[in-house]
Enzyme design. Structure first.
Site, PDB file in Angstrom:
ATOM      1  CE1 TYR A  55      -4.069  -1.933   0.431  1.00 26.56           C
ATOM      2  CE2 TYR A  55      -2.811  -3.158   2.065  1.00 26.56           C
ATOM      3  CZ  TYR A  55      -3.916  -3.030   1.244  1.00 26.56           C
ATOM      4  OH  TYR A  55      -4.878  -4.010   1.253  1.00 26.56           O
ATOM      5  CD  GLU A 174     -11.690  -3.567   5.091  1.00 27.45           C
ATOM      6  OE1 GLU A 174     -11.834  -2.700   5.980  1.00 27.45           O
ATOM      7  OE2 GLU A 174     -11.195  -3.323   3.967  1.00 27.45           O
ATOM      8  CG  ASP A 201     -10.968  -1.946   8.993  1.00 24.07           C
ATOM      9  OD1 ASP A 201     -11.687  -0.951   9.156  1.00 24.07           O
ATOM     10  OD2 ASP A 201      -9.826  -1.888   8.522  1.00 24.07           O
ATOM     11  CG  HIS A 268       8.179  -0.032   6.442  1.00 24.50           C
ATOM     12  ND1 HIS A 268       9.449  -0.391   6.023  1.00 24.50           N
ATOM     13  CD2 HIS A 268       8.303   1.174   7.056  1.00 24.50           C
ATOM     14  CE1 HIS A 268      10.303   0.548   6.379  1.00 24.50           C
ATOM     15  NE2 HIS A 268       9.634   1.513   7.009  1.00 24.50           N
ATOM     16  CG  ASP A 315      -3.801 -40.047  -4.508  1.00 25.00           C
ATOM     17  OD1 ASP A 315      -3.263 -38.963  -4.184  1.00 25.00           O
ATOM     18  OD2 ASP A 315      -4.630 -40.627  -3.781  1.00 25.00           O
TER      19      ASP A 315
END
Length: 356
Positions: A55, A174, A201, A268, A315
Site C-alpha cells: 500500500y 473486514e 477492521d 512498509h 495420486d
C-alpha cells in the site's frame, strides 16, 4: 455401475465392482477425458504473482515516487484509510498521474478506492477509471456481492474501452457480515480475482482482543482461504503491523502459507522482500513437485493412476498440489529444476541443471 475420474486430458482405466446375478464381478472401464480437472479460473489462480500487496498513500508524493523502485509484485495506491478527508481530491489526481507516468516494471498497478456507500467511491472511480494502465481495484469493506456489482458496473460504464476486460477486482473483507456473506462475495463477478483479509477492521468490528498468537482471527482467515480456493481466487493475508520486527513478519508469513494464503499485505518497504521470499515455494517442495509431475506423466502413459515415489503413494490430490507449487514458482520467477528422464524402474534421475 460405471465411474469416471477427471484427470488432466488423459485416458484413465479403473476396475469397478458391479453387482452381477447375485455375485460380484469386475469390469475394466476406459474413458478418454479431455477436460481439465479444474476450471479456467482455477487454472489461472496462480498465473499472476501477488505475493506482496504493498500500500502506498495516494496523497504522499514522496512515497508515490519511491514506490517505483520497491519491487513488490503489486503496488496499491491508496485513496482510503491513509488519505485524510481534505486530501481525497488531491490524492485522486496524484494517483492517476502516477499510474500514467510510471511503468513500475512488472508490478501490478492497483488502486484502493473508498468503500462503496462512503459517498466517496463514485468520485474515486470517475477519476481512476480513465487510466490506461490501471490493472486492478481493491474494494474495501466489502459486505455483500452488491458492493462488487457496483464497481464492476462502473467499469463497464466509465473505463477506457480497451481496459474494461483487463481490470480485475480484489475484495477486502473486514467485518463479521462480510465473513458471513463470503460465499456470495467470492462468486459475485467474473472480474473478481482475489480476496483480502483485513485484520484490524475485522477485530474492531467484533471487539476482539488482538494477541500475538492471532488465534482470535483463525476462523475468519480460514474462511477467506477456503472461499478463495473454492472459487478459483487468490487470498491475501493480514498486514503485519509490527513492521519493525522482521521475526514477527516471518512468523506470520510462515503461518499464512501453511493456512493456504497466496500472498500478504505490506505497509512498509522493508516488509516486501521478506514477504516475497517467504511466499515462494520452498526449493525442496519445488523439486519434489517437479518429480511428482514427471512421475505422473510417466505412469499415466502406462495406464497407472497411483504410483510410488520415494516410498510414498502419489495420486491425483498430490499431483494437483504439485501443479500449484510449480505454477506459483513460475509466477514468482523461480528457476524450475530439471529432472532427467525416468528410468525403466520408474525412478527419477536428478539433473544439476536448471531451466525456466
Amino acid at each position: 455401475m460405471l465411474e469416471t475420474y477427471a484427470k488432466i486430458g488423459v485416458t484413465t482405466t479403473r476396475v469397478i465392482p458391479v453387482p452381477y446375478i447375485g455375485t460380484w464381478r469386475t469390469i475394466s472401464t476406459t474413458s478418454t477425458i479431455t477436460t481439465t480437472a479444474t476450471t479456467t479460473k482455477e487454472n489461472t489462480r496462480d498465473s499472476r504473482s501477488r505475493r506482496a500487496l504493498f500500500y502506498v498513500p495516494g496523497s504522499d508524493e514522496r512515497k508515490i515516487h519511491k514506490s517505483i523502485s520497491v519491487g513488490a509484485d503489486c503496488i496499491v495506491y491508496d485513496l482510503e484509510d491513509s488519505v485524510s478527508l481534505n486530501k481525497k481530491g488531491t490524492a485522486r489526481h496524484m494517483v492517476i498521474d502516477a499510474l500514467e507516468a510510471s511503468e513500475h516494471g512488472k508490478a501490478e498497478k492497483v488502486v484502493r478506492i473508498n468503500a462503496v456507500g462512503s459517498g466517496l467511491e463514485l468520485d474515486d472511480l470517475n477519476v481512476i477509471l480513465h487510466s490506461k494502465r490501471l490493472q486492478a481495484i481493491v474494494i474495501p469493506k466489502v459486505q455483500s456481492a452488491k458492493d462488487i456489482h457496483f464497481v464492476s458496473q462502473m467499469i463497464d460504464a466509465v473505463a477506457v474501452e480497451s481496459q474494461r476486460e483487463r481490470i480485475k477486482l480484489i475484495a477486502s473483507v473486514e467485518s463479521a457480515l462480510g465473513i458471513m456473506n463470503i460465499k456470495e462475495i467470492a462468486q459475485a463477478d467474473p472480474r473478481l480475482d482475489a480476496l483480502i483479509f483485513a485484520a484490524e477492521d475485522y477485530c474492531a468490528d467484533l471487539g476482539l482482543i488482538r494477541t500475538g498468537t492471532r488465534k482470535e482471527m483463525l476462523f475468519a482467515r480460514q474462511m477467506i482461504v477456503n472461499a478463495a480456493t473454492a472459487y478459483g481466487l487468490q487470498s491475501l493475508d493480514l498486514v503485519c503491523v509490527d513492521f519493525q520486527n522482521p521475526e514477527v513478519l516471518k512468523e506470520e508469513c510462515k503461518e499464512g502459507r501453511e493456512f493456504g494464503f497466496t500472498g500478504k499485505q505490506a505497509i512498509h518497504p522493508a516488509q516486501i522482500d521478506v514477504i516475497q521470499e517467504m511466499y515462494l515455494p520452498d526449493p525442496i517442495d519445488l523439486k519434489r513437485a517437479v518429480k511428482i509431475l514427471q512421475g505422473f506423466e510417466h505412469y499415466d502413459e502406462r495406464g497407472i493412476g497411483a504410483f510410488d515415489l520415494d516410498g510414498k503413494m502419489i495420486d491425483m490430490p498430490v499431483v494437483k498440489w504439485a501443479q500449484k507449487v510449480v505454477s506459483r514458482a513460475k509466477a514468482g520467477g523461480m528457476e524450475i529444476p530439471k529432472i532427467e528422464t525416468i528410468d525403466n524402474n520408474g525412478k527419477n534421475k536428478d539433473s544439476t541443471s536448471n531451466s525456466n
